[in-house]
Design a protein around this motif. Structure first.
Motif, mmCIF file in Angstrom:
data_model
loop_
_atom_site.group_PDB
_atom_site.id
_atom_site.type_symbol
_atom_site.label_atom_id
_atom_site.label_comp_id
_atom_site.label_asym_id
_atom_site.label_seq_id
_atom_site.Cartn_x
_atom_site.Cartn_y
_atom_site.Cartn_z
ATOM 1 N N GLU A 176 -77.403 -34.792 -1.013
ATOM 2 C CA GLU A 176 -77.743 -36.120 -0.512
ATOM 3 C C GLU A 176 -76.767 -37.127 -1.116
ATOM 4 O O GLU A 176 -76.816 -37.428 -2.309
ATOM 5 N N PRO A 177 -75.843 -37.665 -0.315
ATOM 6 C CA PRO A 177 -74.808 -38.537 -0.872
ATOM 7 C C PRO A 177 -75.286 -39.973 -1.023
ATOM 8 O O PRO A 177 -76.227 -40.418 -0.356
ATOM 9 N N GLY A 178 -74.612 -40.684 -1.899
ATOM 10 C CA GLY A 178 -74.724 -42.132 -1.919
ATOM 11 C C GLY A 178 -73.609 -42.712 -1.076
ATOM 12 O O GLY A 178 -72.486 -42.200 -1.079
ATOM 13 N N VAL A 179 -73.897 -43.760 -0.315
ATOM 14 C CA VAL A 179 -72.864 -44.399 0.500
ATOM 15 C C VAL A 179 -73.018 -45.915 0.410
ATOM 16 O O VAL A 179 -74.134 -46.430 0.283
ATOM 17 N N ILE A 180 -71.886 -46.605 0.464
ATOM 18 C CA ILE A 180 -71.868 -48.062 0.547
ATOM 19 C C ILE A 180 -70.869 -48.433 1.638
ATOM 20 O O ILE A 180 -69.687 -48.083 1.542
ATOM 21 N N MET B 97 -68.254 -42.789 -0.305
ATOM 22 C CA MET B 97 -69.298 -41.796 -0.513
ATOM 23 C C MET B 97 -69.171 -41.249 -1.931
ATOM 24 O O MET B 97 -68.065 -40.967 -2.408
ATOM 25 N N PHE B 98 -70.298 -41.085 -2.594
ATOM 26 C CA PHE B 98 -70.311 -40.656 -3.981
ATOM 27 C C PHE B 98 -71.603 -39.890 -4.243
ATOM 28 O O PHE B 98 -72.507 -39.831 -3.394
ATOM 29 N N HIS B 99 -71.712 -39.322 -5.412
ATOM 30 C CA HIS B 99 -72.938 -38.647 -5.832
ATOM 31 C C HIS B 99 -73.818 -39.652 -6.580
ATOM 32 O O HIS B 99 -73.302 -40.511 -7.312
ATOM 33 N N PRO B 100 -75.120 -39.558 -6.444
ATOM 34 C CA PRO B 100 -75.994 -40.457 -7.209
ATOM 35 C C PRO B 100 -75.726 -40.405 -8.711
ATOM 36 O O PRO B 100 -75.889 -41.415 -9.408
ATOM 37 N N GLU B 101 -75.270 -39.261 -9.211
ATOM 38 C CA GLU B 101 -74.986 -39.116 -10.640
ATOM 39 C C GLU B 101 -73.817 -39.982 -11.104
ATOM 40 O O GLU B 101 -73.627 -40.197 -12.309
ATOM 41 N N VAL C 162 -65.305 -39.900 -5.839
ATOM 42 C CA VAL C 162 -65.628 -40.922 -4.836
ATOM 43 C C VAL C 162 -64.558 -40.878 -3.758
ATOM 44 O O VAL C 162 -63.361 -40.787 -4.065
ATOM 45 N N GLN C 163 -64.976 -40.946 -2.506
ATOM 46 C CA GLN C 163 -63.984 -40.942 -1.440
ATOM 47 C C GLN C 163 -64.419 -41.810 -0.265
ATOM 48 O O GLN C 163 -65.601 -42.065 -0.045
ATOM 49 N N GLN C 164 -63.422 -42.246 0.455
ATOM 50 C CA GLN C 164 -63.631 -43.000 1.698
ATOM 51 C C GLN C 164 -64.105 -42.051 2.786
ATOM 52 O O GLN C 164 -63.687 -40.890 2.843
ATOM 53 N N CYS C 165 -64.954 -42.534 3.664
ATOM 54 C CA CYS C 165 -65.370 -41.723 4.804
ATOM 55 C C CYS C 165 -66.006 -42.617 5.856
ATOM 56 O O CYS C 165 -66.029 -43.840 5.719
ATOM 57 N N PHE C 166 -66.489 -42.018 6.918
ATOM 58 C CA PHE C 166 -67.242 -42.708 7.950
ATOM 59 C C PHE C 166 -68.729 -42.512 7.692
ATOM 60 O O PHE C 166 -69.171 -41.387 7.410
ATOM 61 N N LEU C 167 -69.513 -43.573 7.801
ATOM 62 C CA LEU C 167 -70.959 -43.470 7.661
ATOM 63 C C LEU C 167 -71.551 -42.405 8.572
ATOM 64 O O LEU C 167 -72.555 -41.771 8.241
#
Length: 335
Positions: free
Chosen positions: A197-201, A122-126, A179-184
Motif C-alpha cells: 500500500e503506497p503513500g502518494v502525494i 510515491m513512497f512507502h509509509p515507513e 521515493v519516485q515520480q509516477c502517475f496517480l
C-alpha cells in the motif's frame, strides 16, 4: 512523462508542413470524412480512454472526422510533429507547450482533458513523508525534464537529489526509503497488486497546478476552425461517455493496441481517475470536464516565468484558442 524540450533546428525548416489531412472517399451513402491524427504521449491506456471512446462510438465520424489515434511511447519530438502539421493533435502537459511557445514554436492549446495533472510522488509509509516539504534533502527518482522538479527546487526551495527516471518499480519494491515520480492512476495500482500500500502525494499540491490538454498548431487552428471545433466536441463527448457510461468500446480498442491493458487493470485506473477528480475536477469549486479557468492559466504562465523556464514572451491570447472552446467551458475574462 513529458519529453525533453528541444529547439526546432534546421531539419524542421527543411521538412514540409504538409499534414495528414485528406478526404476519405465518399460513397452515395456516406459523406467524405476528413482524416486527422491524434498523437498520444504513451502506449494506449485508460488515461486516453475518452479519445478511444469517441473513436469507437462514432462520435468523431459524426463530426465528419476520420481520426487515427497513434500511441506515442516511442515517438520523439511530438510537439515538433504537431508544429509541422505532420499530426494535427496531441496531448500533454500545458506547461510544456508554454515553454515551446516561448521558443517560437507555433503550438496552440485547445482544451483540457485532465483538470488536474496525475503526476505524483510515491513512497512507502515507513519513509515518514507527509508533505512535499519532506522531500527536502532526499533522493527522488524523477524525469529530469519534469517542470515540477524546477518548481519544487526554485519556488519551494527544496534540495532534492534527482535520480534519473528508469521507468522501473524494481528499487521501490525493495527499498522502504525510496521515493519516485509516477502517475496517480498507474504505478500505485500496480504496487497494490503486489501487496504494497503506497503513500502518494499529487505534485499539484506544490501550488503548481497545470492542466493536461489537447493542442494543435497555429495553421490548423487558424485555417480549419470548424474541424477543430468538431474534434473538441467529439472528444469531450467521448470523455463524458467513457467516465459515466459503458467504457467497453474504448477498452476494446485500448487492449487491441496494448495487450498489457486488460479489463481488471483498466477498471482500476478508471476508478482512480474518478477518486482523484482528474477529469471533472473539483466539482465543489465549479470545475468540470473541458473547462479552462483563465486566471489559473495566467498563474501557471507567471510561475513558469518566475522560475526562469520561458525563453521569450508568451501570452495566453496567442497560446490558447479560447474562441474555439464552447463559451460555457471558460471561467474568467479571456484576453
Amino acid at each position: 512523462m513529458r519529453p525533453i524540450i528541444a529547439l526546432l533546428g534546421a531539419a524542421l525548416l527543411a521538412l514540409s508542413a504538409c499534414g495528414e489531412k485528406a478526404d476519405a472517399p465518399a460513397t452515395p451513402d456516406t459523406p467524405a470524412l476528413t482524416k486527422v491524427v491524434l498523437q498520444t504521449d504513451w502506449y494506449a491506456q485508460p488515461e486516453h480512454g475518452g479519445f478511444y471512446q469517441a473513436l469507437a462510438r462514432g462520435f468523431y465520424a459524426e463530426e465528419g472526422l476520420e481520426v487515427e489515434i497513434r500511441p506515442g511511447a516511442n515517438v520523439s519530438a511530438i510537439p515538433q510533429l504537431v508544429a509541422m502539421d505532420r499530426v494535427q493533435f496531441s496531448v500533454g502537459a500545458i506547461e510544456t507547450m508554454f515553454i515551446y511557445r516561448s521558443r517560437g514554436i507555433p503550438l496552440v492549446s485547445l482544451f483540457p482533458y485532465f483538470q488536474h495533472d496525475p503526476q505524483c510522488v510515491m513512497f512507502h509509509p515507513e519513509a515518514g513523508i507527509e508533505t512535499l516539504q519532506d522531500l527536502d534533502g532526499r533522493e527522488v527518482m524523477f524525469n529530469p525534464g519534469l517542470v515540477y522538479v524546477d518548481f519544487l527546487e526554485k519556488a519551494m526551495g527544496l534540495d532534492i537529489h534527482v535520480l534519473p527516471m528508469d521507468w522501473s518499480l524494481a528499487r521501490y519494491m525493495t527499498d522502504k526509503q525510496f521515493v519516485q515520480q509516477c502517475f496517480l492512476t498507474n504505478e500505485p495500482v500496480m504496487v497494490r497488486h503486489e501487496g504494497i500500500e503506497p503513500g502518494v502525494i499529487p505534485l499539484s499540491e506544490s501550488g503548481f497546478d497545470p492542466y493536461r490538454h489537447v493542442y494543435t498548431n497555429e495553421k490548423t487552428a487558424r485555417e480549419s476552425p470548424e474541424l477543430v471545433k468538431g474534434f473538441i466536441r467529439a472528444s469531450l463527448r467521448g470523455w463524458r461517455d467513457f467516465m459515466t457510461g459503458d467504457p467497453a468500446p474504448a477498452y476494446q480498442l485500448i487492449t487491441a493496441s496494448n495487450p498489457q491493458q486488460q479489463l481488471p487493470l483498466m477498471e482500476e485506473i478508471r476508478e482512480q481517475m474518478r477518486a482523484y477528480s482528474l477529469i471533472d475536477g473539483k466539482v465543489e469549486q465549479g470545475e468540470t470536464l473541458g473547462q479552462y479557468n483563465v486566471q489559473r492559466l495566467r498563474t501557471v504562465l507567471q510561475q513558469l516565468q518566475d522560475i526562469g523556464l520561458l525563453d521569450g514572451p508568451v501570452t495566453l491570447e496567442e497560446s490558447v484558442a479560447f474562441d474555439l472552446l464552447p463559451p460555457e467551458l471558460l471561467v474568467g475574462e479571456t484576453p
